[in-house]
Design a protein around this motif. Structure first.
Motif, short mmCIF file in Angstrom:
data_model
loop_
_atom_site.label_atom_id
_atom_site.label_comp_id
_atom_site.label_asym_id
_atom_site.label_seq_id
_atom_site.Cartn_x
_atom_site.Cartn_y
_atom_site.Cartn_z
N HIS A 250 0.82 -1.20 0.00
CA HIS A 250 0.00 0.00 0.00
C HIS A 250 0.86 1.26 0.00
O HIS A 250 2.03 1.24 0.42
N ILE A 348 -3.26 4.32 3.07
CA ILE A 348 -3.34 4.12 4.53
C ILE A 348 -2.56 5.23 5.22
O ILE A 348 -1.42 5.53 4.85
N ARG A 453 -11.75 6.94 7.72
CA ARG A 453 -11.92 5.77 6.86
C ARG A 453 -12.98 5.97 5.79
O ARG A 453 -13.29 5.05 5.05
N GLU A 457 -7.82 4.32 4.59
CA GLU A 457 -7.76 3.47 5.77
C GLU A 457 -6.73 4.04 6.74
O GLU A 457 -5.87 4.85 6.37
N ASP A 458 -6.82 3.63 8.00
CA ASP A 458 -5.85 4.12 8.97
C ASP A 458 -5.28 2.98 9.80
O ASP A 458 -5.89 1.91 9.90
N ARG A 459 -4.12 3.21 10.37
CA ARG A 459 -3.49 2.28 11.29
C ARG A 459 -3.03 3.07 12.52
O ARG A 459 -2.51 4.18 12.39
#
Length: 627
Positions: A250, A348, A453, A457-459
């Protein structure tokens, strides 16, 4: 934001499922999955980034199916063991693994999963459904019962697509929102719609829901190792934490601020991924922007700064309320309008949600004195009073004047009752840990983080299982006022430890007493410029460049933003709802706009609540603004 929606025990669920999915579809390019059976109707809206394969995924005999929003990490060994036992993971993604793990281990499958997720498994043979979320509730899951029909969704608005659901305001949630700027426990603004607690398993069987915890914050209060031990192990665990989150091919980036958490994340990511995009937003020449630029330059990231326009909230407030179901104050919507631009560069984004609180203790510039008293609280009644004082500093002033007499009689005691209910969940002994528990458990879901989101997307490395387990061993006194955090940064990246910390103006490598002086200087400076504005009735106004925004002054100076607030807050529809004291609200707006006193926090809370009412209660307004 995308996620999972569903209905249980409704033979005509197909059309309602389509409406529910459509309600959380903010862009035409979202991907949609659905399943409609005799008992369950479930769907997923997603970005096609994490686990993009179609769902549901079934086991070999198709007796079990799974929908999953999110991801899990580090399960290669467990996957191999499942395959040795005869499981065939034909899809091979996270959802496929979780389904077979459940098939092998039953409801205990979720206990050691490390990630950010909501999982829904349906068992057609046994007419049973299992829902599980991650330890920290990074992805919200709401549920409600309407007669014999059960509804669930990642956003409240999807449940409201059932037009037979009777909308009633939850007074306790309203009281909490204005008193604390967050809603405690598992309430939403709607009676009858709850949010699943962190680390929970919910089971639907025989027409009934049941819920239980599979994990809880367990402070290891008898640990007494050296400071060096904690620092060494924090660094070791954090390196593994970042490494496991680098999975997938990604485009990755980081929300980079002037704080400590994001620089720690970027430093570790740079060892595994290139290029790294970093994003900062705020006021031009502000502290956040200048410090973030130094960090980005030091690490060689591809850096992008978004200068916030003073009137951005006039354009973004409504979208922000939609994305957060109204449960986050609009004064935290700084990046809502930037998500599409960030999505041009990354799939991300990493961010430091929670790290400052976890490692630094629940302290800030304005109420360290209260936290010192909390650490010394002799009994729970004193502790409850102190936590209440601290939470109230985040909320609006003078609730007895803000609300109408009739409505204040309904809610005046509810914030204290809500806090007492939250305290009953705490198992820690140390008063500081009890206070941290309250904040950790309740703050995450009312932050704006899940709204990211909707486009990317997130982490969240700060909420890694192993990293949090390590933090739970650290004595409160070492976490208090970022003492262990400074040492952690120095060990993790000596170079970044030489760059100033936005909250204090001093680098983490500086002596601790300088950080305390720096906090005092910054808080005094902010108080000075606020006082100067009010004394001179705005004729002298020094820009506040310490934080991301200067809402107090922007809503006075910018004509578009001022009209936006006044048109909504002074509208007869707003004033006649029965919640608020009409004359007080008018005076509040007048006093703030004339620079006699700062009421920006109050005005933002009022605006958020009114927009929520219009979007979620006033169907005519909703339809005219979505046409």
């Amino acid at each position: 934001m995308p996620g999972i929606v569903g209905i249980v025990n409704d033979k005509e669920g197909k059309q309602l499922l389509e409406f529910m999915l459509d309600s959380i579809k903010y862009e035409n390019w979202y991907l949609m999955d659905s399943y409609v059976g005799p008992l369950f109707a479930i769907g997923r809206a997603h970005l096609g980034i994490l686990n993009p394969e179609a769902q549901p995924i079934f086991n070999e005999d198709r007796s079990l199916g799974i929908f999953m929003d999110g991801e899990v990490y580090d399960y290669d060994e467990q996957r191999t063991n499942l395959e040795l036992k005869g499981h065939k993971l034909e899809i091979g993604n996270d959802a496929d693994f979780c389904l077979h793990l459940y098939e092998e281990c039953g409801e205990d499958f979720v206990k050691n999963l490390n990630g950010s997720f909501v999982i829904v498994i349906f068992d057609t043979d046994n007419r049973k459904m299992i829902v599980a979320n991650d330890r920290f509730r990074l992805r919200p899951f709401y549920y409600a019962q309407n007669g014999e029909r059960y509804l669930f969704a990642s956003e409240v608005k999807a449940i409201l697509e059932d037009k037979s659901f009777q909308k009633m305001v939850c007074h306790e949630a309203v009281a909490d929102f204005f008193a604390f700027e967050m809603i405690l426990n598992d309430n939403t603004f709607f009676e009858g719609i709850k949010v699943l607690p962190p680390a929970s398993i919910m089971i639907w069987s025989n027409g009934q829901w049941s819920t239980r915890k599979y994990w809880d914050l367990d402070f290891k209060e008898d640990c007494n190792y050296s400071k060096e031990y904690y620092v060494e192990n924090l660094v070791r665990v954090f390196r593994e934490d970042i490494k496991r989150r680098m999975k997938g091919n990604h485009r990755m980036g980081v929300n980079l601020s002037g704080g400590l958490d994001s620089r720690a994340i970027v430093a570790m990511m740079a060892k595994h991924h290139n290029p790294i995009h970093t994003f900062t937003y705020g006021v031009k020449r502000g502290d956040e922007a200048k410090i973030a630029e130094k960090v980005a330059e030091s690490l060689g990231t591809t850096h992008r700064f978004f200068a916030l326009e003073q009137n951005f909230l006039a354009d973004d407030a409504e979208l922000g309320v939609r994305l957060t179901d109204g449960m986050s104050n609009c004064r935290h919507f700084q990046w809502i309008g930037l998500l599409r631009q960030m999505a041009e560069d990354v799939d991300i984004v990493f961010h430091g949600l929670g790290m400052d609180i976890l490692l630094g203790g629940w302290t800030d510039i304005s109420n360290v004195r209260i936290h010192r008293k909390i650490l010394k609280a002799r009994d729970d009644s004193i502790l409850a009073s102190l936590i209440f004082q601290k939470l109230r500093k985040e909320g609006v002033k003078d609730m007895d004047s803000l609300f109408s007499d009739s409505y204040y009689k309904i809610i005046k005691d509810l914030p204290k009752q809500s806090l007492k209910k939250a305290l009953r969940e705490v198992k820690a002994r140390h008063p500081g840990n009890k206070a941290d528990y309250i904040f950790w458990r309740n703050w995450t879901r009312t932050s704006t983080s899940p709204a990211r989101r909707s486009y990317i997307e997130d982490r969240v490395p700060g909420y890694d299982n192993d990293f949090v387990d390590m933090i739970l061993e650290i004595p409160q006194e070492l976490r208090f006022q970022h003492r262990i955090y400074y040492e952690f940064i120095k060990k993790l990246s000596p170079n970044l430890a030489k760059i100033p910390y936005q909250r204090t103006g001093f680098a983490p490598s500086a002596p601790f007493f300088l950080h305390e002086i720096g906090k005092l200087v910054k808080s005094s400076y902010k108080a000075f410029i606020r006082k100067l504005r009010t004394v001179t009735r705005g004729r002298i106004s020094i820009p506040d460049t310490i934080g991301y925004t200067d809402y107090d002054e922007w809503m006075r100076r910018d004509a578009k933003l001022r009209r936006f607030f006044e048109n909504i807050l002074l509208d007869e529809k707003t004033l006649n709802r029965g919640y608020f004291n009409e004359s007080y609200v008018r005076e509040l707006v007048k006093t703030h706009m004339s620079s006699k006193k700062d009421y920006g926090k109050e005005l933002c809370a009022l605006l958020t609540f009114e927009l929520w009412h219009r979007l979620f209660f006033d169907e005519q307004y909703k339809e005219s603004n979505t046409a």
